[in-house]
Design a protein around this motif. Structure first.
Motif, PDB file in Angstrom:
ATOM      1  N   LEU A 161      76.630 -28.527   5.668  1.00 59.92           N
ATOM      2  CA  LEU A 161      76.261 -27.117   5.503  1.00 59.92           C
ATOM      3  C   LEU A 161      77.485 -26.212   5.607  1.00 59.92           C
ATOM      4  N   ARG A 162      78.402 -26.520   6.514  1.00 60.25           N
ATOM      5  CA  ARG A 162      79.595 -25.686   6.668  1.00 60.25           C
ATOM      6  C   ARG A 162      80.499 -25.783   5.443  1.00 60.25           C
ATOM      7  N   ARG A 163      80.565 -26.929   4.846  1.00 63.92           N
ATOM      8  CA  ARG A 163      81.345 -27.054   3.618  1.00 63.92           C
ATOM      9  C   ARG A 163      80.703 -26.284   2.468  1.00 63.92           C
ATOM     10  N   GLU A 164      79.389 -26.245   2.460  1.00 65.44           N
ATOM     11  CA  GLU A 164      78.705 -25.427   1.456  1.00 65.44           C
ATOM     12  C   GLU A 164      79.017 -23.949   1.667  1.00 65.44           C
ATOM     13  N   LYS A 165      79.047 -23.516   2.946  1.00 65.57           N
ATOM     14  CA  LYS A 165      79.387 -22.121   3.239  1.00 65.57           C
ATOM     15  C   LYS A 165      80.823 -21.816   2.816  1.00 65.57           C
ATOM     16  N   LEU A 166      81.701 -22.795   2.981  1.00 69.29           N
ATOM     17  CA  LEU A 166      83.091 -22.624   2.563  1.00 69.29           C
ATOM     18  C   LEU A 166      83.156 -22.332   1.068  1.00 69.29           C
ATOM     19  N   LYS A 167      82.380 -23.086   0.282  1.00 65.68           N
ATOM     20  CA  LYS A 167      82.348 -22.866  -1.160  1.00 65.68           C
ATOM     21  C   LYS A 167      81.813 -21.480  -1.492  1.00 65.68           C
ATOM     22  N   GLN A 168      80.777 -21.059  -0.767  1.00 62.87           N
ATOM     23  CA  GLN A 168      80.190 -19.741  -1.032  1.00 62.87           C
ATOM     24  C   GLN A 168      81.169 -18.625  -0.699  1.00 62.87           C
ATOM     25  N   LEU A 169      81.929 -18.786   0.378  1.00 65.15           N
ATOM     26  CA  LEU A 169      82.924 -17.775   0.741  1.00 65.15           C
ATOM     27  C   LEU A 169      83.967 -17.651  -0.358  1.00 65.15           C
ATOM     28  N   ARG A 170      84.428 -18.773  -0.862  1.00 66.30           N
ATOM     29  CA  ARG A 170      85.440 -18.737  -1.906  1.00 66.30           C
ATOM     30  C   ARG A 170      84.862 -18.143  -3.195  1.00 66.30           C
ATOM     31  N   ALA A 171      83.574 -18.434  -3.447  1.00 63.92           N
ATOM     32  CA  ALA A 171      82.930 -17.864  -4.630  1.00 63.92           C
ATOM     33  C   ALA A 171      82.840 -16.342  -4.535  1.00 63.92           C
ATOM     34  N   LEU A 172      82.795 -15.828  -3.316  1.00 69.00           N
ATOM     35  CA  LEU A 172      82.743 -14.378  -3.094  1.00 69.00           C
ATOM     36  C   LEU A 172      84.139 -13.762  -3.096  1.00 69.00           C
TER      37      LEU A 172
END
Length: 573
Positions: free
Chosen positions: A11-22
């Motif tokens: 889940l934290r790696r998914e959040k990492l991707k979302q942060l970079r997408a933002l």
């Protein structure tokens, strides 16, 4: 290489991707201009409120209380924890509320590093806090920290206490158990105050080789390595004594070194194969002068750390203020065993060891046998600082012969709380006597004593140029810190103690699971459930696995067919 990730880590790696997408860099390179610390604000806000009208602090997020348009969190920096108050419209003054609604509330996790700017204030409940006006993510944490809860009374629940994990992952230990930082702060104070004491006497701090062609200066088994260019064996130093004495020959009146030593020996609660030692050599002095100096130095250090010379070590109250009791080696054995070993030969000493149920082996000479009796029957009785003096000559090939008693040398060891803390000599500066003593060590090595000293021809050559009367001392810094911080294992006072190789969890490939009938699309789900090998899966309860698969399918909103129960049962055949 396969890496098994927990559900949280995924889940934290998914959040990492979302942060970079933002468009947010979760590991930004810019300097953070910190203007205050948690401790500074908590201790001084009420006295000087105007000082904290605009502050920038940084640290880890250690707790969240997410609410609607305003939330609280706890930030931990190197000095402690402080509450922060985060209001949506303050950190998102415009129409875009992404920073609060998405990033702060959904994409930040416990353990993430952030910097916040704002002002200090007191909440309605009376807690000094920081009202956040701007926030920047500094480092995204991809592994969840252990959750250590503290209630309103300060009691700790679910503490991170497993020694194996604490010592191996000290970075986690000191994050979730910040009170242990005090041990290492005091360790630094021990070394700095001792260094200040030596410098005030005019003695010079020096550095000597760690890689040495001859292992000398102590009776210990060395680590051996090989230098390819020189095509020669080298040893990690077991002591720096012989090099420091060379500097006395060179004309320095006093030299000292704080340094790492390495001994390829056993490990226990007071021994680590890599340890820190202080060695100091002062010209024109003897071991009597050194005893007085050690008393003054240790009292100074103890007062620097604690304010008083008395410390609690387990159930014992230890007073480092001198003068310390003095007992000769032979008198101490007589006192605690009733046996007079002063006139015994090797055969009699060996029989005494047998009578005292002390294990010995044929390689041990007279000195080692006396030492075995002392270690087994005397050491544990020496609680208050005690000097054991005047050792048999066979035990100490680098010390000067006793000025009045044949067969002894001018040596003392300082014992505290039943363990050796320091070792000192009137240093042997007679090159002919020194050569004879080292030759005797070669005989012991030939008998199988792997701790016997080696012959160092260059050191003997240095002595032949002339060394003035000198007293030398070695202090085990790790053990001193143990006593001054009331710790019972050396591992507690070392940031990174030596550990056995970490047992890596076995991780199977997807094909391993497919071979027993698991559909490929369900392998990642089993991994998230904690099954990283086929063996782990087969050891589980089949019915529970089937039920949990259904729960995970629903939780993760998986658009894949649920395997029939008889299919799942077939995985366990």
């Amino acid at each position: 290489m396969s890496i098994a990730l927990s559900e949280q880590e995924i889940l934290r790696r998914e959040k990492l991707k979302q942060l970079r997408a933002l468009g947010i860099n979760p590991y930004p390179p810019e300097e953070v201009k910190i203007t205050a610390t948690a401790q500074d604000i908590l201790e001084n806000f009420e006295k000087f409120p105007d000082t904290f009208k605009q502050v920038t602090i940084a640290g880890r997020i250690m707790s969240f209380r997410i609410m609607g348009s305003a939330s609280f969190a706890e930030l931990q920096d190197s000095t402690g924890r402080i509450q922060i108050y985060v209001k949506r419209d303050d950190i998102c003054p415009g129409e875009d509320k992404t920073l609060y609604n998405t990033i702060f509330k959904k994409l930040l996790d416990l353990g993430d590093y952030v910097a916040v700017g704002g002002y200090a204030f007191v909440t309605q409940t009376g807690e000094i806090s920081v009202h956040v006006q701007e926030m920047t993510l500094l480092s995204k944490s991809l592994k969840p920290l252990p959750v250590v809860r503290r209630d309103e009374e300060g009691n700790i629940h679910d503490a991170f206490t497993d020694p194996e994990m604490r010592y191996r992952q000290r970075y986690v230990d000191l994050t979730v158990n910040p009170e242990f930082k005090e041990i290492f702060i005091k360790r630094s104070k021990v070394i700095s105050s001792m260094r200040d004491y030596f410098n005030s006497q005019g003695w010079l701090e020096v550095e000597t080789p760690i890689l040495q062609p001859v292992h000398g200066g102590a009776a210990a088994r060395p680590f051996v390595t090989h230098h390819n260019t020189l095509d020669m064996p080298l040893f990690l130093r077991i002591a720096n004594e012989l090099y420091l004495k060379r500097l006395i020959v060179a004309g320095f009146d006093g030299v000292y070194e704080f340094g790492k030593m390495f001994r390829n020996e056993g490990m226990d609660r007071t021994h680590n194969p890599e340890f820190t030692s202080l060695e100091i050599y002062v010209a024109y002095k003897d071991y009597n002068w050194m005893m007085a100096m050690v008393e003054e130095c240790l009292e100074t250090v103890t007062r620097a750390v604690h304010g008083i010379p008395v410390v609690q070590v387990g159930g014992n109250e230890i007073n480092f203020a001198g003068p310390y009791e003095r007992l000769s080696m032979y008198d101490s054995i007589l006192k605690y065993t009733g046996i007079d070993v002063s006139t015994m030969g090797e055969d009699e000493l060996r029989q005494s060891c047998v009578d005292l149920a002390i294990d010995v082996d044929p390689s041990m000479g007279k000195g080692r046998l006396v030492d075995e009796i002392f270690s087994a029957k005397v050491e544990a009785n020496l609680i208050q600082p005690t000097y054991i003096t005047d050792y048999p000559i066979e035990m100490t090939p680098l010390a000067k012969k006793h000025r009045t008693t044949p067969g002894l040398v001018e040596r003392f060891e300082l014992f505290v709380n039943g363990k050796e803390l320091a070792n000192a000599y009137s240093e042997l500066n007679d090159p002919i006597d020194q050569r004879e003593r080292l030759e005797e060590q070669l005989i012991l090595a030939g008998r199988g004593d792997d701790e016997a000293m080696a012959m160092d021809e260059d050191f003997l050559r240095a002595l032949e140029y002339g060394m003035p009367p000198t007293s030398g001392l070695g202090i085990g810094i790790d053990r001193l810190v143990m006593w001054l911080t009331n710790q019972h294992t050396i591992q507690e006072v070392l940031f990174f103690p030596q550990m056995r190789p970490e047992k890596k969890a076995k991780v199977a490939t997807a094909d391993d699971f497919v071979q027993i009938g698991v559909p490929a699309e369900w392998v990642p789900v089993l991994n998230k459930m904690g099954f990283n090998t086929v063996e782990e899966l087969k050891a589980a309860n089949p019915n529970k696995v089937f039920n949990d698969l259904g729960g995970m399918r629903k939780k993760l909103k998986l658009d894949i067919a649920m395997p029939a129960k008889d299919v799942v049962m077939g995985w366990f055949v």
